[in-house]
Design an enzyme around this catalytic site. Structure first.
Site, PDB file in Angstrom:
ATOM      1  N   SER A 212      13.746  19.628  41.016  1.00 48.96           N
ATOM      2  CA  SER A 212      14.460  20.610  40.199  1.00 48.96           C
ATOM      3  C   SER A 212      14.019  22.049  40.452  1.00 48.96           C
ATOM      4  O   SER A 212      14.637  22.969  39.914  1.00 48.96           O
ATOM      5  CB  SER A 212      14.279  20.272  38.723  1.00 48.96           C
TER       6      SER A 212
ATOM      7  N   LYS B  50      14.008  21.471  28.797  1.00 51.54           N
ATOM      8  CA  LYS B  50      13.851  22.703  29.581  1.00 51.54           C
ATOM      9  C   LYS B  50      14.484  23.893  28.867  1.00 51.54           C
ATOM     10  O   LYS B  50      13.911  24.995  28.838  1.00 51.54           O
ATOM     11  CB  LYS B  50      14.478  22.507  30.963  1.00 51.54           C
TER      12      LYS B  50
END
Length: 836
Positions: free
Chosen positions: A727, A770
């Site tokens: 990511s 996140k």
């Protein structure tokens, strides 16, 4: 027959009242200690005594019915037997229990009871001579004739048995070695007699009367053996069955019993066990196994090690809740109120519990679901499991699985092993006493594996609704129905849970809390709990919401609320010191004379604080020290080559800085920060994409190759923490583009996403955690893959309103969103229509 000389027993004896039988001089019996007075006698006299005198106790037959016994001392029988405690066997777990091996010495009469508690002690008068066991006794003619008849009857009784059996031969020798006057007591304790008949022999103080009482009993036993020989043909093992060995020993040798099998002193005990087994309402297979074990137990002497193992097994089977259950509380409205009062947020978990209650109303035979709460530490996974149990009205049991590496902890040990016991599942059912509790399997993601097996594999049967209706523990070795148990597992991550085990559970994600949720939780739950723990009241301490928000943002950085609760605890302790000092000063002032002046009062030192004490940002800094976390985003982005990424950890989401620098060199790429293989590959992908598109974005500076004569160093701070995953790809591209173009990345932008060589942005996981981490760090723009748009629905509405989401499908869109004014192309090529 009062003794006037020779060996004497103490004039004062502690008394042991027993229901088990009658102890006669010269015999040895085992006595089970079960009453409080007898327990005190064993602990205070026998276990702590150091002399031979302390082992001599008086044994008094208790003629009261044991079922109607009470705490009051019963009326004592006037005649008892002084005994020598040869052995004390027992343990204090799970409850104190002792068994005494006592050898009878002589008769005594109770003359006066001195005390009743903690155990009775009495003045006694010795009635028998102890020398009669070692010296001959001169009898008159009548008594001598009576003793001879008794001796001949005893010889006849032994002669009817098989002399090839060693115990029979030993009994024959014993008759020749014992003095005649001891035979009535010894044989009356050996042959089949009732306690009432033994009590008559005990009460016969005169030796002639004792022979007359015991002789009919001996004659009856002989007639019974004659009848037995007439009615059936003796098998080779019949003599062993007629002559059974009883525990202990006769004075001076071993004691034997002529009673039939199963009629020893634990006959009532095994009968009680049998009644409990039949009343336990266990399954047919379990009942069949228990009855088989009971038959083996009756044939087994108590001295065998397997006797205790078999008895423990039967007691475990009796204590299990085969058919006991609690009634569920199915009021959905009351359940919703209770869940809302216990926990703030957690809407998905609450909705799942209410769905279960609704289905239970429609179908009563619903199997218990297998739930798995996955989330960072401190978000309330364990406490919500306890709250679910309270909502349903069920018993709750927590099983900690962290670090368990032996499959026997789950399935139990086989009974062939020494120290075998059931697994934690069966032990938990025994503890709660019902078959439909709520079981919390805590930290299921931290199970280990060793040479003793894989406990995660053992859980497959437990957590499978199609199999756990017949769960077989190795110790029980019979199926037990677990289908009504509500299993709730907790984990921080699903990465370490085996796929087969994860497939059997319904996974519910428990995300971290937002700042607003933490403020609500702090004032609804954490502060009242800490005030109560520290003896304070709301009238003594108040923490405004802006102070709570400052604690959350500057002194904690977590997904849960554990650190926040510890900070509140530190504040409460500091305030408790002030309150305690104020109470002390007030008390001293009240004790002073009215005319005296206090120096402390004049100077203002030690004066009681004004109530309530309000914690502002100044007091917060004095108590907790300087802030631990600062918003350093804008400071870190003052140079090109820095970008902010978003990472997921088991503790929740985190922001992650990526830094890059260039220098003269040979075109090498250096990566530091303890990176995993996947993240290193992402960095090489980013370099390759930028090199292939360098001319498009005017990054070449006149050279043919982007890295010609240049080395690039890419660093991820917090070098002691291992980092891995795909990511960070878009963050690395943005960081390198900033370095090579000399432009600054926007300081309020964070991003996440996987990249490809073609410049596509692929979806990643952990979007909610996140985004919450970016929101905690006061970032305003979040760049995420377009295919993660569906994950934005899980984010609270007020968080979505504060953030600007950019849904990117290519790296062009990422770069244009990360830089002020966009990241324009060097040459705009006109679109050419295809001629194919």
């Amino acid at each position: 027959m009062t003794s006037t000389g020779g060996i004497q027993i103490p004039s004062r004896l502690p008394l042991l009242c027993t229901h088990d039988g009658v102890l006669l001089p010269g015999s040895t019996v085992r006595v089970s200690v079960d009453t409080a007075r007898n327990m005190q006698l064993v602990k205070s006299r026998l276990l702590k005594g150091t002399s031979l005198k302390s082992t001599i106790i008086g044994v008094i037959p208790n003629t009261r019915d044991p079922e109607h016994d009470s705490d009051e001392l019963p009326s004592l029988h006037s005649i008892g037997t002084a005994g020598l405690a040869v052995q004390v066997v027992g343990s204090n777990w799970p409850k104190p229990h002792y068994t005494l091996l006592i050898t009878g010495l002589c008769r005594f009469r109770v003359t006066q009871l001195i005390r009743e508690r903690p155990f009775p002690v009495a003045e006694v008068e010795q009635l028998d001579k102890l020398e009669q066991y070692t010296e001959g006794y001169q009898a008159d003619n009548d008594l001598g004739e009576l003793s001879q008849r008794f001796y001949q009857a005893a010889i006849q009784l032994v002669g009817m048995l098989d002399m090839s059996v060693p115990v029979v031969a030993k009994l024959r020798r014993l008759l020749d070695s014992l003095p005649r006057e001891t035979l009535p007591d010894v044989l009356a304790s050996m042959i089949r007699t009732s306690n009432k008949e033994k009590l008559q022999v005990l009460d016969a103080i005169d030796l002639e009367e004792r022979f007359k009482k015991a002789l009919p009993l001996l004659t009856r036993q002989i007639e019974g053996l004659k009848l037995l020989q007439k009615t059936r043909k003796l098998r080779p093992d019949d003599d062993k069955r007629v002559l059974s060995i009883r525990k202990g020993g006769v004075f001076p040798g071993r004691q034997f019993s002529l009673e039939e099998e199963g009629d020893d002193e634990d006959g009532d005990d095994t009968a009680s066990l049998e009644r409990k087994v039949k009343a336990a309402s266990m399954s047919e297979a379990a009942l069949r196994v228990c009855l088989k074990e009971l038959r083996r137990l009756k044939k087994m002497p108590q001295s065998m090690p397997e006797y205790a193992l078999t008895r423990n097994y039967l007691e475990m089977m009796i204590e299990l809740p085969w058919s006991k259950s609690t009634t569920d509380c199915l009021d959905i409205r009351a359940a919703r109120v209770l869940l809302d009062n216990d926990h703030y947020a957690m809407e998905k978990l609450k909705r799942r519990v209410l769905e279960y209650l609704a289905v239970r109303q429609l179908k009563s035979s619903l199997k218990g679901p297998i739930l798995c709460f996955v989330g960072p530490p401190g978000v309330g996974k364990t406490s919500v499991g306890r709250s679910i149990a309270r909502t349903l009205g069920r018993e709750f049991h927590r099983i900690a699985l962290g670090g368990v590496c032996d499959q026997s902890d789950i399935r139990g040990h086989r009974r062939t092993y020494v120290g075998s016991m059931p697994g934690r599942i069966i032990n938990g059912l025994k503890t709660v006493g019902v078959n439909n509790p709520v079981f919390l399997l805590d930290e299921v993601d931290k199970l280990g594996k060793s040479l003793q097996g894989d406990p995660a594999a053992a859980l497959l049967e437990v957590l499978d609704p199609e199999q756990n209706h017949s769960f077989t523990d190795h110790y029980l070795n019979v199926p037990f129905d677990l289908s009504q148990v509500l299993f709730i597992a907790t984990a921080n991550t699903t990465a370490t849970i085996p796929p087969a085990l994860l497939d059997r559970m319904e996974v519910l994600q428990v995300p971290g809390y937002t700042q607003e949720e933490k403020v609500e939780i702090a004032h609804r739950h954490l502060m009242p709990h800490q005030l109560d723990q520290h003896g304070l009241s709301p009238q003594q301490l108040q923490i405004p919401q802006d102070t709570t928000l400052e604690i959350i943002s500057k002194y904690t950085r977590e997904a849960g609320v554990r650190s926040l609760e510890r900070k509140f605890g530190a504040i409460c302790r500091a305030v408790a010191v002030k309150v305690a000092e104020g109470h002390k000063v007030s008390k001293e002032e009240s004790e002073q004379h009215p005319g005296e002046d206090s120096k402390e009062e004049d100077s203002g030192i030690g004066a009681p604080p004004d109530m309530p004490i309000v914690i502002d940002h100044i007091a917060l800094k004095d108590i907790l020290g300087p802030p631990l976390f600062e918003m350093e985003v804008s400071e870190r982005l003052t140079l090109p080559g820095v970008a902010i990424g978003l990472a997921w950890t088991p503790l929740g989401g985190e922001i992650m800085f990526v830094e890059a620098s260039r220098m003269e060199g040979e075109g090498q790429l250096t990566l530091t920060g303890q990176l995993g293989d996947v993240m290193k590959e992402s960095a090489h992908l980013a370099i390759s994409w930028l090199r292939s598109n360098a001319k498009t974005y005017n990054l070449t500076n006149g050279s043919a190759d982007l890295l010609e004569g240049t080395d690039i160093h890419l660093h991820f701070p917090a070098g002691s923490v291992t980092k891995d995953g795909p990511s960070a790809g878009v963050t690395i591209v943005t960081c390198l583009a900033s370095l090579l173009s000399g432009r600054l990345v926007r300081s309020d932008v964070a991003m996440t996403g996987e990249i490809t060589l073609r410049g596509l942005v692929l979806p990643v996981g952990g979007i909610k955690d996140k985004v919450l981490a970016a929101h905690r760090a006061n970032l305003k723009r979040i760049i995420i893959p377009k295919r993660n748009e569906k994950d934005l629905e899980e984010i609270p509405a007020h968080v979505r309103a504060d953030l600007d989401f950019v849904l990117a499908s290519t790296l062009d869109e990422v770069l244009n969103s990360a830089f002020d004014g966009g990241f324009s192309l060097a040459v705009s090529h006109p679109q050419v229509a295809s001629k194919l």
